[in-house]
Write an enzyme that holds these catalytic residues in place. Structure first.
Site, mmCIF file in Angstrom:
data_model
loop_
_atom_site.group_PDB
_atom_site.id
_atom_site.type_symbol
_atom_site.label_atom_id
_atom_site.label_comp_id
_atom_site.label_asym_id
_atom_site.label_seq_id
_atom_site.Cartn_x
_atom_site.Cartn_y
_atom_site.Cartn_z
ATOM 1 N N ASP A 36 0.828 -1.210 0.000
ATOM 2 C CA ASP A 36 0.000 0.000 0.000
ATOM 3 C C ASP A 36 0.860 1.257 0.000
ATOM 4 O OD1 ASP A 36 -2.345 1.449 2.437
ATOM 5 O OD2 ASP A 36 -1.933 1.919 0.332
ATOM 6 N N ASP A 220 -1.646 5.543 -5.262
ATOM 7 C CA ASP A 220 -1.996 4.717 -4.104
ATOM 8 C C ASP A 220 -2.355 3.300 -4.513
ATOM 9 O OD1 ASP A 220 -4.403 5.096 -1.331
ATOM 10 O OD2 ASP A 220 -2.873 3.585 -1.790
#
Ligand SMILES: CC(=O)Nc1cccc(CN)c1
Length: 331
Positions: A36, A220
């Site tokens: 992430d 992201d």
């Protein structure tokens, strides 16, 4: 050194998230973790969780690792943009990703996870690849796997080659020329917010004219969809028959049979086109004839997010040099 590991979709029908095998401790315990770039904690489902909060996930048991060490008096607690979250205590241990090992990596062991993590049985935890300033460990914040590995990497980079409904790759320490075509366009990164924040140069809907417009957003890998300013999103869905912004479903939906336009975004002089199929994210409920869009408004989020729907349309270089930059290439 370098490392290379698969990024595997957790769901066969739509790309909610991608997980990568990570081995922890001695003897090795392998978990499937969500890499992430939008957060900076490496946390895992652990033997410290109540069994009621574990539903099929693999766990890391530090007391079964001869190289695990408690980081005495330290704790962590994190909440994500989707409202999910977790908290717990901290150990250090060896962590290996695709042949790249970091000794003494902070492994944040969950003692509590939110219900949405409990029900997400294909994610055993996260590997934060954002800037270490965002790490939540207290009283001493910890470094990400990438920051710990950086000095041992051939080059201080990691790359994301995410794919639509198939496995892609995260590489560490090198740029694989076989994974992209043409040139990589690099732009500056503002790491002050702790994210990989970069300027996009504009957008186009389908075959329409490109609108030059500087859009600040984050790359992201831990967010499924693309979240952009309302003006851009309404321009997109104006081209979709039957599209509506549904309060009940929490975003733009449309008849699954609708023909969707592509969405093109700029990075510098380069242009990246997201295929229409990527923008039909999923039926709102299994089997529904109403589908949820892969492009949504960022008005409720606070920042613009280039999530997996955009990332999988490109090869992306996260350059952790000084200064940091981000590179985008076609593939
Ligand atoms: C419930 C759940 O799976 N949350 C989640 C997963 C992966 C990443 C993030 C943070 N962007 C949150």
């Amino acid at each position: 050194g370098t490392g290379s590991a698969a990024a595997v979709p957790i769901n066969a029908d739509f790309d909610i998230a991608y997980v990568t095998p990570v081995t922890l401790g001695t003897p090795p315990q392998t978990l499937q973790l969500d890499f992430d770039s939008g957060s900076s904690d490496l946390w895992v489902f652990s033997s410290h969780l109540p069994t009621s909060q574990i539903r099929g996930q693999q766990i890391y048991a530090p007391n079964k690792s001869s190289t695990a060490k408690l980081l005495d008096g330290h704790s962590w607690s994190i909440t994500y943009g989707d409202g999910s979250g977790s908290r717990g205590n901290v150990y250090t241990d060896n962590v290996t990703v695709g042949g790249l090992t970091v000794g003494s990596q902070a492994i944040e062991c969950a003692q509590q996870v939110s219900s949405s993590f409990t029900t997400e049985d294909h994610i055993d935890g996260l590997v934060g690849l954002g800037f270490s300033t965002l790490n939540t460990v207290s009283p001493k914040s910890q470094l990400t796997f990438f920051d710990n590995a950086k000095s041992n990497l051939d080059s201080p980079v990691f790359t994301a080659d995410l794919k639509y409904k198939q496995a892609g790759t995260y590489d560490f320490g090198f740029i694989d020329e076989a994974k992209y075509t043409g040139e990589i366009t690099y732009v500056p990164v503002n790491s002050d917010p702790g994210y990989w924040t970069f300027p996009s140069s504009g957008y186009a809907v389908g075959s329409g004219n490109f609108t030059a417009s500087s859009i600040s957003g984050i790359a992201d890998t831990g967010t499924s969809l693309v979240y952009l300013p309302t003006a851009i999103v309404t321009a997109y869905y104006r081209q979709v028959q039957g599209a509506t912004n549904s309060r009940s479903y929490g975003g733009y939906v449309f008849p699954c049979a609708s023909t969707l336009p592509t969405f093109t975004f700029g990075v510098g002089a380069a242009r990246f086109t997201i295929p229409a199929a990527y923008l039909n994210y999923a039926p709102v409920t299994p089997g529904s004839a109403t589908c949820f869009g892969g492009l949504q408004s960022s008005s409720g989020v606070g920042i613009n997010i280039w999530g997996d729907v955009a990332l999988k349309a490109a090869f992306v270089v996260f350059n952790g040099g000084n200064p940091p930059t981000i590179g985008w290439a076609a593939k």
